[in-house]
Motif scaffolding. Structure first.
Motif, PDB file in Angstrom:
ATOM      1  N   ASN A   7       0.471  -0.972   0.185  1.00 50.94           N
ATOM      2  CA  ASN A   7       0.060  -0.181   0.067  1.00 50.94           C
ATOM      3  C   ASN A   7       0.532   1.045  -0.158  1.00 50.94           C
ATOM      4  O   ASN A   7       1.349   1.256   1.109  1.00 50.94           O
ATOM      5  CB  ASN A   7      -1.156  -0.488   1.227  1.00 50.94           C
ATOM      6  CG  ASN A   7      -2.131   0.880   1.694  1.00 50.94           C
ATOM      7  OD1 ASN A   7      -2.197   2.340   0.362  1.00 50.94           O
ATOM      8  ND2 ASN A   7      -2.751   1.322   2.391  1.00 50.94           N
ATOM      9  N   TRP A   9       0.077   4.156   0.026  1.00 52.08           N
ATOM     10  CA  TRP A   9      -0.401   5.333   0.731  1.00 52.08           C
ATOM     11  C   TRP A   9       0.019   5.325   1.831  1.00 52.08           C
ATOM     12  O   TRP A   9       0.043   4.320   2.836  1.00 52.08           O
ATOM     13  CB  TRP A   9      -2.063   5.743   0.337  1.00 52.08           C
ATOM     14  CG  TRP A   9      -2.770   5.117  -0.583  1.00 52.08           C
ATOM     15  CD1 TRP A   9      -3.343   4.677  -1.657  1.00 52.08           C
ATOM     16  CD2 TRP A   9      -2.258   6.267  -1.636  1.00 52.08           C
ATOM     17  NE1 TRP A   9      -3.556   4.363  -2.660  1.00 52.08           N
ATOM     18  CE2 TRP A   9      -3.310   6.255  -2.898  1.00 52.08           C
ATOM     19  CE3 TRP A   9      -2.554   7.948  -1.345  1.00 52.08           C
ATOM     20  CZ2 TRP A   9      -3.684   6.949  -3.939  1.00 52.08           C
ATOM     21  CZ3 TRP A   9      -2.420   8.786  -2.909  1.00 52.08           C
ATOM     22  CH2 TRP A   9      -3.333   7.987  -4.014  1.00 52.08           C
ATOM     23  N   ALA A  14      -3.417   9.542   1.611  1.00 53.20           N
ATOM     24  CA  ALA A  14      -4.574   9.047   1.319  1.00 53.20           C
ATOM     25  C   ALA A  14      -6.002  10.060   1.529  1.00 53.20           C
ATOM     26  O   ALA A  14      -6.344  10.431   0.015  1.00 53.20           O
ATOM     27  CB  ALA A  14      -5.572   8.270   1.475  1.00 53.20           C
ATOM     28  N   TRP A  18      -7.750  12.334  -2.441  1.00 57.30           N
ATOM     29  CA  TRP A  18      -9.189  11.949  -1.663  1.00 57.30           C
ATOM     30  C   TRP A  18     -10.201  13.463  -1.437  1.00 57.30           C
ATOM     31  O   TRP A  18     -10.984  13.455  -2.264  1.00 57.30           O
ATOM     32  CB  TRP A  18      -9.415  11.265  -0.418  1.00 57.30           C
ATOM     33  CG  TRP A  18     -10.988  10.665  -0.342  1.00 57.30           C
ATOM     34  CD1 TRP A  18     -11.550   9.601  -1.321  1.00 57.30           C
ATOM     35  CD2 TRP A  18     -12.809  11.721  -0.253  1.00 57.30           C
ATOM     36  NE1 TRP A  18     -13.075   9.503  -0.987  1.00 57.30           N
ATOM     37  CE2 TRP A  18     -13.301  10.819  -0.037  1.00 57.30           C
ATOM     38  CE3 TRP A  18     -12.744  12.657   0.496  1.00 57.30           C
ATOM     39  CZ2 TRP A  18     -14.682  11.399  -0.092  1.00 57.30           C
ATOM     40  CZ3 TRP A  18     -13.169  13.316   1.227  1.00 57.30           C
ATOM     41  CH2 TRP A  18     -14.964  12.135   0.884  1.00 57.30           C
ATOM     42  N   ASP A  33      -8.563   4.200 -11.015  1.00 55.24           N
ATOM     43  CA  ASP A  33      -8.506   3.375 -10.003  1.00 55.24           C
ATOM     44  C   ASP A  33      -7.456   4.609  -8.669  1.00 55.24           C
ATOM     45  O   ASP A  33      -7.734   3.370  -7.933  1.00 55.24           O
ATOM     46  CB  ASP A  33      -7.249   2.811 -11.023  1.00 55.24           C
ATOM     47  CG  ASP A  33      -8.201   2.386 -12.130  1.00 55.24           C
ATOM     48  OD1 ASP A  33      -9.361   1.716 -11.965  1.00 55.24           O
ATOM     49  OD2 ASP A  33      -7.420   1.486 -13.141  1.00 55.24           O
ATOM     50  N   GLN A  34      -6.848   5.661  -8.961  1.00 58.32           N
ATOM     51  CA  GLN A  34      -5.926   5.643  -7.950  1.00 58.32           C
ATOM     52  C   GLN A  34      -7.245   6.216  -6.697  1.00 58.32           C
ATOM     53  O   GLN A  34      -6.533   6.087  -5.725  1.00 58.32           O
ATOM     54  CB  GLN A  34      -5.023   7.499  -8.434  1.00 58.32           C
ATOM     55  CG  GLN A  34      -3.417   6.926  -9.181  1.00 58.32           C
ATOM     56  CD  GLN A  34      -3.253   8.125 -10.019  1.00 58.32           C
ATOM     57  OE1 GLN A  34      -3.698   8.306 -10.611  1.00 58.32           O
ATOM     58  NE2 GLN A  34      -2.018   8.309  -8.861  1.00 58.32           N
ATOM     59  N   GLN A  36      -9.753   5.485  -6.171  1.00 56.54           N
ATOM     60  CA  GLN A  36     -10.418   3.774  -5.734  1.00 56.54           C
ATOM     61  C   GLN A  36      -9.113   3.836  -4.558  1.00 56.54           C
ATOM     62  O   GLN A  36      -9.659   3.492  -3.455  1.00 56.54           O
ATOM     63  CB  GLN A  36     -10.410   3.315  -6.483  1.00 56.54           C
ATOM     64  CG  GLN A  36     -12.181   2.010  -5.839  1.00 56.54           C
ATOM     65  CD  GLN A  36     -13.573   2.199  -5.246  1.00 56.54           C
ATOM     66  OE1 GLN A  36     -12.645   2.652  -3.971  1.00 56.54           O
ATOM     67  NE2 GLN A  36     -13.918   2.855  -6.420  1.00 56.54           N
ATOM     68  N   ALA A  37      -7.899   3.548  -5.008  1.00 57.50           N
ATOM     69  CA  ALA A  37      -6.806   2.785  -3.609  1.00 57.50           C
ATOM     70  C   ALA A  37      -6.802   4.232  -2.897  1.00 57.50           C
ATOM     71  O   ALA A  37      -6.767   3.555  -1.614  1.00 57.50           O
ATOM     72  CB  ALA A  37      -5.811   2.555  -4.515  1.00 57.50           C
ATOM     73  N   GLN A  40      -9.852   3.391  -0.629  1.00 58.40           N
ATOM     74  CA  GLN A  40      -9.625   1.517   0.530  1.00 58.40           C
ATOM     75  C   GLN A  40      -8.734   1.643   0.819  1.00 58.40           C
ATOM     76  O   GLN A  40      -9.184   0.928   1.794  1.00 58.40           O
ATOM     77  CB  GLN A  40      -9.558   0.922  -1.125  1.00 58.40           C
ATOM     78  CG  GLN A  40      -9.711  -0.392  -0.592  1.00 58.40           C
ATOM     79  CD  GLN A  40      -9.101  -1.453  -1.365  1.00 58.40           C
ATOM     80  OE1 GLN A  40      -8.988  -1.414  -2.190  1.00 58.40           O
ATOM     81  NE2 GLN A  40      -9.408  -3.034  -1.082  1.00 58.40           N
ATOM     82  N   SER A  41      -7.634   2.755   0.917  1.00 57.27           N
ATOM     83  CA  SER A  41      -6.397   3.016   1.982  1.00 57.27           C
ATOM     84  C   SER A  41      -7.584   2.923   2.860  1.00 57.27           C
ATOM     85  O   SER A  41      -6.782   3.067   4.413  1.00 57.27           O
ATOM     86  CB  SER A  41      -5.172   3.314   1.169  1.00 57.27           C
ATOM     87  OG  SER A  41      -4.661   3.835   2.347  1.00 57.27           O
TER      88      SER A  41
END
Length: 110
Positions: A7, A9, A14, A18, A33-34, A36-37, A40-41
């Motif tokens: 991970n 992030w 993150a 975000w 995709d970034q 979303q990652a 999620q992080s």
């Protein structure tokens, strides 16, 4: 196992990513995709402060507006925030007793 290789992030990176993209069309900008990652992080992180928990709740609220998450991370965050609030509430309730020198044992409580 080195978690940073899995991970990339940090909570701070993150959160910043975000926050910068949460009100934009991330798919059109090519950062879906970034985004979303990062999300999620943030949701997988164990909050260490009330500010981190508040940030996680911001992500959850945004996800709920969009129909929720299918991976259940939003529900996990809400449960962890609930437990954190209970613990903070318990500590706040005990603070005046501790300052007054009262016996904090449960021996007399029945």
């Amino acid at each position: 196992m080195n978690h940073s290789t899995l991970n990339p992030w940090t909570f701070e990176t993150a959160s910043a990513f975000w926050t910068a993209w949460s009100n934009k069309d991330v798919e059109a900008a090519g950062v879906g995709d970034q985004f979303q990652a990062a999300e999620q992080s943030l949701l997988s992180h164990e909050a260490r402060t009330l500010e981190e928990a508040a940030m996680q709740l911001s992500v959850v609220i945004d996800a709920m507006i969009g129909g929720g998450r299918s991976d259940g991370l939003d529900i996990d965050v809400v449960r962890r925030a609930q437990a954190l609030m209970r613990e903070v509430g318990r500590l706040v309730a005990l603070e005046p007793l501790a300052r007054s020198g009262s016996d904090l044992s449960l021996a007399g409580a029945r």
